[in-house]
Enzyme design. Structure first.
Site, PDB file in Angstrom:
ATOM      1  N   ASP A  62      43.820 -23.986  12.076  1.00  8.41           N
ATOM      2  CA  ASP A  62      44.931 -23.006  12.260  1.00  8.41           C
ATOM      3  C   ASP A  62      44.318 -21.538  11.865  1.00  8.41           C
ATOM      4  O   ASP A  62      43.754 -21.587  10.810  1.00  8.41           O
ATOM      5  CB  ASP A  62      45.921 -23.137  11.241  1.00  8.41           C
ATOM      6  CG  ASP A  62      47.095 -22.246  11.674  1.00  8.41           C
ATOM      7  OD1 ASP A  62      46.883 -21.364  12.021  1.00  8.41           O
ATOM      8  OD2 ASP A  62      48.392 -22.476  10.887  1.00  8.41           O
ATOM      9  N   ILE A  63      44.064 -20.699  12.899  1.00 10.36           N
ATOM     10  CA  ILE A  63      43.308 -19.613  12.499  1.00 10.36           C
ATOM     11  C   ILE A  63      43.829 -18.580  11.437  1.00 10.36           C
ATOM     12  O   ILE A  63      43.476 -17.706  11.314  1.00 10.36           O
ATOM     13  CB  ILE A  63      42.692 -19.013  13.717  1.00 10.36           C
ATOM     14  CG1 ILE A  63      43.834 -18.193  14.632  1.00 10.36           C
ATOM     15  CG2 ILE A  63      42.113 -19.838  14.666  1.00 10.36           C
ATOM     16  CD1 ILE A  63      43.182 -17.247  15.506  1.00 10.36           C
ATOM     17  N   SER A 139      40.921  -9.534  26.733  1.00  8.68           N
ATOM     18  CA  SER A 139      41.780  -9.334  27.871  1.00  8.68           C
ATOM     19  C   SER A 139      41.415  -8.095  28.364  1.00  8.68           C
ATOM     20  O   SER A 139      41.159  -7.031  27.683  1.00  8.68           O
ATOM     21  CB  SER A 139      43.251  -9.510  27.393  1.00  8.68           C
ATOM     22  OG  SER A 139      44.187  -9.151  28.535  1.00  8.68           O
ATOM     23  N   ALA A 192      51.383  -4.323  21.328  1.00  7.40           N
ATOM     24  CA  ALA A 192      50.777  -4.942  20.060  1.00  7.40           C
ATOM     25  C   ALA A 192      49.586  -5.687  20.646  1.00  7.40           C
ATOM     26  O   ALA A 192      48.660  -5.666  20.141  1.00  7.40           O
ATOM     27  CB  ALA A 192      51.750  -5.474  19.397  1.00  7.40           C
ATOM     28  N   TYR A 193      50.024  -6.385  21.491  1.00 10.96           N
ATOM     29  CA  TYR A 193      49.017  -7.419  22.274  1.00 10.96           C
ATOM     30  C   TYR A 193      47.835  -6.628  22.714  1.00 10.96           C
ATOM     31  O   TYR A 193      46.494  -7.033  22.348  1.00 10.96           O
ATOM     32  CB  TYR A 193      49.514  -7.977  23.381  1.00 10.96           C
ATOM     33  CG  TYR A 193      48.697  -9.140  23.922  1.00 10.96           C
ATOM     34  CD1 TYR A 193      48.461 -10.491  23.424  1.00 10.96           C
ATOM     35  CD2 TYR A 193      48.230  -8.776  25.308  1.00 10.96           C
ATOM     36  CE1 TYR A 193      47.626 -11.169  24.199  1.00 10.96           C
ATOM     37  CE2 TYR A 193      47.309  -9.545  25.963  1.00 10.96           C
ATOM     38  CZ  TYR A 193      46.872 -10.892  25.334  1.00 10.96           C
ATOM     39  OH  TYR A 193      46.299 -11.792  26.075  1.00 10.96           O
ATOM     40  N   VAL A 195      46.556  -3.653  21.663  1.00  6.78           N
ATOM     41  CA  VAL A 195      45.772  -3.261  20.132  1.00  6.78           C
ATOM     42  C   VAL A 195      45.107  -4.308  19.601  1.00  6.78           C
ATOM     43  O   VAL A 195      43.869  -4.140  19.318  1.00  6.78           O
ATOM     44  CB  VAL A 195      46.548  -2.486  19.293  1.00  6.78           C
ATOM     45  CG1 VAL A 195      46.058  -2.180  18.157  1.00  6.78           C
ATOM     46  CG2 VAL A 195      47.312  -1.097  19.934  1.00  6.78           C
ATOM     47  N   LYS A 197      44.019  -7.038  21.386  1.00 10.40           N
ATOM     48  CA  LYS A 197      42.737  -7.208  21.911  1.00 10.40           C
ATOM     49  C   LYS A 197      41.773  -6.273  22.031  1.00 10.40           C
ATOM     50  O   LYS A 197      40.606  -6.354  22.358  1.00 10.40           O
ATOM     51  CB  LYS A 197      43.193  -7.623  23.504  1.00 10.40           C
ATOM     52  CG  LYS A 197      43.945  -9.028  23.585  1.00 10.40           C
ATOM     53  CD  LYS A 197      43.094 -10.145  23.101  1.00 10.40           C
ATOM     54  CE  LYS A 197      44.021 -11.451  23.371  1.00 10.40           C
ATOM     55  NZ  LYS A 197      43.028 -12.663  22.876  1.00 10.40           N
ATOM     56  N   ARG A 231      47.920 -19.069  34.898  1.00  9.20           N
ATOM     57  CA  ARG A 231      49.100 -19.892  34.762  1.00  9.20           C
ATOM     58  C   ARG A 231      49.207 -20.650  33.450  1.00  9.20           C
ATOM     59  O   ARG A 231      48.637 -21.707  33.385  1.00  9.20           O
ATOM     60  CB  ARG A 231      49.231 -20.656  35.846  1.00  9.20           C
ATOM     61  CG  ARG A 231      49.656 -20.075  37.238  1.00  9.20           C
ATOM     62  CD  ARG A 231      49.991 -20.591  38.368  1.00  9.20           C
ATOM     63  NE  ARG A 231      49.132 -21.522  38.829  1.00  9.20           N
ATOM     64  CZ  ARG A 231      48.042 -21.171  39.512  1.00  9.20           C
ATOM     65  NH1 ARG A 231      47.880 -19.935  40.042  1.00  9.20           N
ATOM     66  NH2 ARG A 231      47.098 -22.130  40.205  1.00  9.20           N
TER      67      ARG A 231
HETATM   68  P1  NAP Z   1      48.619 -20.471  25.587  1.00  9.35           P
HETATM   69  O1  NAP Z   1      48.830 -21.244  26.752  1.00  9.35           O
HETATM   70  O2  NAP Z   1      49.868 -19.857  24.802  1.00  9.35           O
HETATM   71  O3  NAP Z   1      47.696 -21.051  24.494  1.00  9.35           O
HETATM   72  C1  NAP Z   1      47.400 -20.361  23.403  1.00  9.35           C
HETATM   73  C2  NAP Z   1      46.531 -21.501  22.405  1.00  9.35           C
HETATM   74  O4  NAP Z   1      46.430 -20.764  21.250  1.00  9.35           O
HETATM   75  C3  NAP Z   1      47.552 -22.766  22.266  1.00  9.35           C
HETATM   76  O5  NAP Z   1      46.687 -23.834  22.025  1.00  9.35           O
HETATM   77  C4  NAP Z   1      48.058 -22.287  20.676  1.00  9.35           C
HETATM   78  O6  NAP Z   1      48.792 -23.451  19.714  1.00  9.35           O
HETATM   79  C5  NAP Z   1      46.844 -21.618  20.087  1.00  9.35           C
HETATM   80  N1  NAP Z   1      47.106 -20.807  19.126  1.00  9.35           N
HETATM   81  C6  NAP Z   1      48.246 -20.032  18.893  1.00  9.35           C
HETATM   82  N2  NAP Z   1      48.182 -19.493  17.546  1.00  9.35           N
HETATM   83  C7  NAP Z   1      47.355 -20.215  16.827  1.00  9.35           C
HETATM   84  C8  NAP Z   1      46.691 -20.445  15.662  1.00  9.35           C
HETATM   85  N3  NAP Z   1      47.184 -19.497  14.452  1.00  9.35           N
HETATM   86  N4  NAP Z   1      45.802 -21.202  15.173  1.00  9.35           N
HETATM   87  C9  NAP Z   1      44.972 -21.907  16.165  1.00  9.35           C
HETATM   88  N5  NAP Z   1      45.684 -22.077  17.594  1.00  9.35           N
HETATM   89  C10 NAP Z   1      46.570 -21.025  17.787  1.00  9.35           C
HETATM   90  O7  NAP Z   1      47.808 -19.132  25.997  1.00  9.35           O
HETATM   91  P2  NAP Z   1      46.736 -19.029  26.908  1.00  9.35           P
HETATM   92  O8  NAP Z   1      47.092 -18.219  28.372  1.00  9.35           O
HETATM   93  O9  NAP Z   1      45.891 -20.298  27.478  1.00  9.35           O
HETATM   94  O10 NAP Z   1      45.580 -18.027  26.344  1.00  9.35           O
HETATM   95  C11 NAP Z   1      44.684 -18.345  25.686  1.00  9.35           C
HETATM   96  C12 NAP Z   1      43.687 -16.942  25.297  1.00  9.35           C
HETATM   97  O11 NAP Z   1      43.456 -16.182  26.624  1.00  9.35           O
HETATM   98  C13 NAP Z   1      44.386 -16.026  24.517  1.00  9.35           C
HETATM   99  O12 NAP Z   1      43.639 -15.583  23.528  1.00  9.35           O
HETATM  100  C14 NAP Z   1      44.962 -15.151  25.297  1.00  9.35           C
HETATM  101  O13 NAP Z   1      45.350 -13.902  24.707  1.00  9.35           O
HETATM  102  C15 NAP Z   1      43.902 -14.964  26.241  1.00  9.35           C
HETATM  103  N6  NAP Z   1      44.393 -14.424  27.667  1.00  9.35           N
HETATM  104  C16 NAP Z   1      45.344 -15.093  28.571  1.00  9.35           C
HETATM  105  C17 NAP Z   1      45.379 -14.400  29.676  1.00  9.35           C
HETATM  106  C18 NAP Z   1      46.387 -15.496  30.627  1.00  9.35           C
HETATM  107  O14 NAP Z   1      46.720 -14.651  31.812  1.00  9.35           O
HETATM  108  N7  NAP Z   1      46.975 -16.434  30.426  1.00  9.35           N
HETATM  109  C19 NAP Z   1      45.012 -13.380  30.219  1.00  9.35           C
HETATM  110  C20 NAP Z   1      44.048 -12.645  29.302  1.00  9.35           C
HETATM  111  C21 NAP Z   1      43.900 -13.338  28.178  1.00  9.35           C
HETATM  112  P3  NAP Z   1      50.046 -23.811  19.801  1.00  9.35           P
HETATM  113  O15 NAP Z   1      50.350 -24.734  20.915  1.00  9.35           O
HETATM  114  O16 NAP Z   1      50.151 -24.711  18.532  1.00  9.35           O
HETATM  115  O17 NAP Z   1      51.027 -22.893  20.140  1.00  9.35           O
END
Ligand code: NAP
Length: 276
Positions: A62-63, A139, A192-193, A195, A197, A231
């Site tokens: 857990d980060i 991002s 907030a997101y 900032v 990033k 997605r």
């Molecule tokens: P997601 O499906 O919501 O997955 C996020 C992951 O991070 C989940 O496994 C979640 O765990 C975990 N997490 C959240 N808080 C945590 C914590 N305190 N400690 C450990 N794990 C934690 O999101 P995603 O789209 O795959 O995003 C992954 C990364 O890509 C993020 O950094 C996001 O900002 C970045 N990003 C995504 C997009 C996009 O279009 N999807 C675009 C640009 C950047 P839980 O299942 O326990 O919640």
């Protein structure tokens, strides 16, 4: 102690992190750790990969929890004597329609995306082995949010001499400014997101500079990247990329060949370096 190379992906029980682990299981010549804050969700994800014929290992992380980060650090130190690949992927985002007050959104988002990621780096970067790779998932929103900052803030965030302490002060100030409802007056964008990033991208630039200064001979490459619009639960079903496609740039950076001397300290999207 095992001499097998080891890779760790944060927040990898689902979404892009899970797809990064899947790709690393196929391509990384060593042990790949899928980590999750919830052991149940993590083990389920490992089992899903097993059904695909892939072998990922699990460790809780857990980060937001320094003890959890340190437990992983001690485990890696003891079992592997360090770490070869670290992908800081874990992150959160409030939905646009969420009615949580902005100041709370700012505090919660920065806590995980910036301060949590930084804590992981503080504890795990000293463990990085020579020729290691660090990938911080930021991002494109960080670039957009940067352009929406005041000229003064933009100058600070683009500076080649900003220190980690100064960055932490700025991120802390953003959260405090939102509590006083003065963040826009103080030059911050209304995201907030975004900032958080900016924090991840600038932190990566600083960390790369520190590696150049302190561990040049170790050839460690550290970059920030955007996975694209993917997605996942975070971005929803209308996004253009599949999680496997979203994993491509982070995995490319995690598997840069040992004779590569770059990219380093850059921000990439679609495997292309973007000007910050
Ligand atoms: P997601 O499906 O919501 O997955 C996020 C992951 O991070 C989940 O496994 C979640 O765990 C975990 N997490 C959240 N808080 C945590 C914590 N305190 N400690 C450990 N794990 C934690 O999101 P995603 O789209 O795959 O995003 C992954 C990364 O890509 C993020 O950094 C996001 O900002 C970045 N990003 C995504 C997009 C996009 O279009 N999807 C675009 C640009 C950047 P839980 O299942 O326990 O919640």
């Amino acid at each position: 102690m095992s001499s097998v190379p080891v890779a760790v992906v944060t927040g990898s029980n689902k979404g892009i992190g899970f797809a990064i682990v899947r790709a690393l299981c196929k391509q990384f010549p060593g042990d790949v750790y899928l980590t999750a804050r919830d052991p149940g969700r993590g083990q389920e994800a490992v089992a899903k990969l097993q059904e695909e014929g892939l072998r990922a290992l699990f460790h809780q992380l857990d980060i937001d929890d320094l003890q959890s980060i340190r437990a992983l650090r001690d485990f890696l130190k003891e079992k592997y004597g360090g770490l070869n690949v670290l992908v800081n992927n874990a992150g959160i985002a409030f939905k646009v329609r969420d009615t949580t007050p902005f100041a709370i959104q700012a505090e919660v988002t920065l806590k995980t995306n910036f301060f949590g990621t930084r804590n992981v780096c503080t504890e795990l970067l000293p463990l990085m082995k020579p020729y290691g790779k660090v990938v911080n998932v930021s991002s494109m929103v960080s670039s957009r949010a940067l352009r929406d900052c005041s000229q003064e803030l933009q100058k600070k965030f683009r500076s080649d001499t900003i220190t980690e302490e100064e960055l932490v002060e700025l991120m802390t100030k953003f959260v405090e400014d939102t509590k006083k409802s003065v963040h826009e007056k103080e030059g911050w964008p209304n995201t907030a997101y975004g900032v958080s990033k900016i924090g991840v991208t600038v932190l990566s630039r600083i960390q790369a500079r520190m590696l150049n200064e302190k561990r040049k001979g170790d050839h460690i490459l550290l970059n920030a990247c955007c996975p694209g619009w993917v997605r996942t639960d975070m971005a929803g079903p209308k996004a253009t990329k599949s999680p496997d496609e979203g994993a491509e740039t982070p995995v490319y950076l995690a598997l840069l060949p040992s004779d590569a001397d770059g990219p380093h300290g850059q921000f990439l999207s679609d495997k292309i370096v973007h000007t910050w």
